[in-house]
Design a protein around this motif. Structure first.
Motif, short mmCIF file in Angstrom:
data_model
loop_
_atom_site.label_atom_id
_atom_site.label_comp_id
_atom_site.label_asym_id
_atom_site.label_seq_id
_atom_site.Cartn_x
_atom_site.Cartn_y
_atom_site.Cartn_z
N GLN A 158 8.54 -5.03 11.41
CA GLN A 158 7.93 -5.77 10.32
C GLN A 158 6.47 -6.12 10.63
O GLN A 158 5.65 -6.21 9.71
CB GLN A 158 8.74 -7.03 10.02
CG GLN A 158 10.12 -6.73 9.45
CD GLN A 158 10.89 -7.97 9.04
OE1 GLN A 158 10.47 -9.09 9.30
NE2 GLN A 158 12.03 -7.78 8.40
N ARG A 159 6.15 -6.30 11.90
CA ARG A 159 4.76 -6.57 12.28
C ARG A 159 3.88 -5.37 11.94
O ARG A 159 2.80 -5.51 11.36
CB ARG A 159 4.66 -6.89 13.77
CG ARG A 159 3.24 -7.28 14.23
CD ARG A 159 3.11 -7.26 15.73
NE ARG A 159 3.19 -5.90 16.25
CZ ARG A 159 2.18 -5.03 16.20
NH1 ARG A 159 1.01 -5.38 15.68
NH2 ARG A 159 2.33 -3.82 16.71
N ILE A 160 4.35 -4.17 12.32
CA ILE A 160 3.59 -2.95 12.04
C ILE A 160 3.42 -2.77 10.53
O ILE A 160 2.34 -2.46 10.04
CB ILE A 160 4.30 -1.72 12.65
CG1 ILE A 160 4.35 -1.84 14.17
CG2 ILE A 160 3.57 -0.44 12.26
CD1 ILE A 160 5.21 -0.77 14.84
N CYS A 161 4.51 -2.99 9.79
CA CYS A 161 4.45 -2.87 8.33
C CYS A 161 3.47 -3.87 7.74
O CYS A 161 2.69 -3.54 6.82
CB CYS A 161 5.83 -3.08 7.72
SG CYS A 161 6.99 -1.71 7.96
N GLY A 162 3.50 -5.11 8.24
CA GLY A 162 2.63 -6.15 7.71
C GLY A 162 1.16 -5.84 7.91
O GLY A 162 0.34 -6.05 7.01
N VAL A 163 0.82 -5.33 9.08
CA VAL A 163 -0.57 -4.99 9.37
C VAL A 163 -1.06 -3.88 8.45
O VAL A 163 -2.19 -3.90 7.95
CB VAL A 163 -0.73 -4.57 10.85
CG1 VAL A 163 -2.11 -3.99 11.10
CG2 VAL A 163 -0.48 -5.76 11.77
N ALA A 164 -0.19 -2.89 8.21
CA ALA A 164 -0.58 -1.73 7.41
C ALA A 164 -0.38 -1.93 5.91
O ALA A 164 -0.89 -1.15 5.11
CB ALA A 164 0.22 -0.51 7.87
N GLY A 165 0.36 -2.97 5.52
CA GLY A 165 0.64 -3.17 4.10
C GLY A 165 1.74 -2.26 3.58
O GLY A 165 1.71 -1.86 2.40
N TRP A 166 2.70 -1.93 4.43
CA TRP A 166 3.79 -1.04 4.06
C TRP A 166 5.07 -1.83 3.85
O TRP A 166 5.26 -2.92 4.39
CB TRP A 166 4.05 0.00 5.14
CG TRP A 166 2.86 0.86 5.48
CD1 TRP A 166 1.80 1.14 4.68
CD2 TRP A 166 2.63 1.54 6.72
NE1 TRP A 166 0.91 1.97 5.33
CE2 TRP A 166 1.39 2.23 6.58
CE3 TRP A 166 3.33 1.65 7.92
CZ2 TRP A 166 0.85 3.00 7.60
CZ3 TRP A 166 2.80 2.42 8.94
CH2 TRP A 166 1.57 3.09 8.79
N ARG A 214 0.83 -1.22 0.00
CA ARG A 214 0.00 0.00 0.00
C ARG A 214 0.86 1.26 0.00
O ARG A 214 0.45 2.29 -0.50
CB ARG A 214 -0.91 0.01 1.23
CG ARG A 214 -2.00 -1.05 1.22
CD ARG A 214 -2.86 -0.94 2.46
NE ARG A 214 -3.44 0.39 2.58
CZ ARG A 214 -3.94 0.89 3.72
NH1 ARG A 214 -3.91 0.15 4.82
NH2 ARG A 214 -4.46 2.09 3.74
N GLU A 245 9.12 -6.25 15.53
CA GLU A 245 8.02 -5.31 15.76
C GLU A 245 7.85 -4.39 14.56
O GLU A 245 6.71 -4.09 14.14
CB GLU A 245 8.27 -4.50 17.02
CG GLU A 245 7.24 -3.41 17.32
CD GLU A 245 5.85 -3.96 17.59
OE1 GLU A 245 4.91 -3.14 17.67
OE2 GLU A 245 5.68 -5.19 17.72
#
Length: 230
Positions: free
Chosen positions: A180-188, A85, A178
């Motif tokens: 990569q987790r945030i990026c994965g949730v947001a699609g970044w 995204r 952490e």
């Protein structure tokens, strides 16, 4: 889709420039080199007596990949749902690393223990300054981002066994998880992983590739650059 001819030993010379195919793309290690190659190519055409020619496509790898994959998305060769995204800019990535790193207390520091009774407001201010100096969040975020990019570019593997890892390494891996987790949730994706995603899409057949692809100005080729050239 046919694979373009790639040249890992491209020489910046008049002979090499003259030998390039009309639709050749030269991926450069720096924007300055790209500008110089375009200038030299124009001078070569003028010296050959031409009054009209196709400008040399000399670009940084990230610029070229972005253009190729954008066209592939518009052509429907890549499903929109499969695409990230957002590509994080440098500032956005640093902010996200700062979030992943957490508070000083989460870093294992916390406020220094009070010595000799209740601390004064001046003492509290001093402690805050000491905390800021000890936990330079901006510096940590910058260092973590750089380490993450190097791991992706050079395919650096860290031993899985925690016993073989230093405390600093374990801390960094927690931050990275952490992040990569945030990026994965947001699609970044940050630039380091975006490059791998883009190369994977090219390998899968997305995008229109040039007949000739050359790399210029690289002292040595990291894993990502080698994948791109081949």
């Amino acid at each position: 889709m046919p694979h373009p001819d790639s040249d890992l030993d491209f020489e910046q010379s008049r002979i090499a420039l003259a030998a390039l195919a009309p639709d050749a793309v030269v991926l450069c290690a720096s924007q300055r080199l790209a500008r110089n190659l375009r200038r030299d190519h124009d001078r070569l055409q003028l010296a050959s007596g031409l009054t009209r020619w196709q400008p040399l496509q000399a670009l940084a790898p990230a610029q070229w990949l972005e253009a190729v994959l954008r066209e592939a998305l518009l052509a429907g060769e890549i499903a929109v749902a499969e695409a990230p995204r957002l590509l994080l800019g440098d500032l956005q990535e640093r902010i996200l690393w700062d979030r992943a790193i957490g508070t000083p207390a989460e870093l294992g520091g916390g406020a220094p223990a009070e010595l000799g009774g209740t601390a004064s407001s001046d003492g509290a201010a001093d402690e805050g300054a000491q905390e800021d100096a000890l936990f330079d969040r901006e510096g940590l975020a910058s260092a973590a981002a750089e380490a993450n990019a190097l791991m992706a570019a050079w395919d650096i593997l860290i031993p899985v066994d925690a016993a073989l890892q230093s405390e600093e390494t374990r801390q960094f891996l927690r931050w990275r998880e952490e992040f990569q987790r945030i990026c994965g949730v947001a699609g970044w994706l940050e630039a380091a992983r975006m490059l791998d995603w883009q190369i994977d899409r090219l390998k899968a057949g997305a995008g229109r590739l040039p007949g000739q692809l050359a790399l210029a100005g690289f002292d040595r080729y990291n894993r990502q650059e080698t994948r791109l050239a081949r």
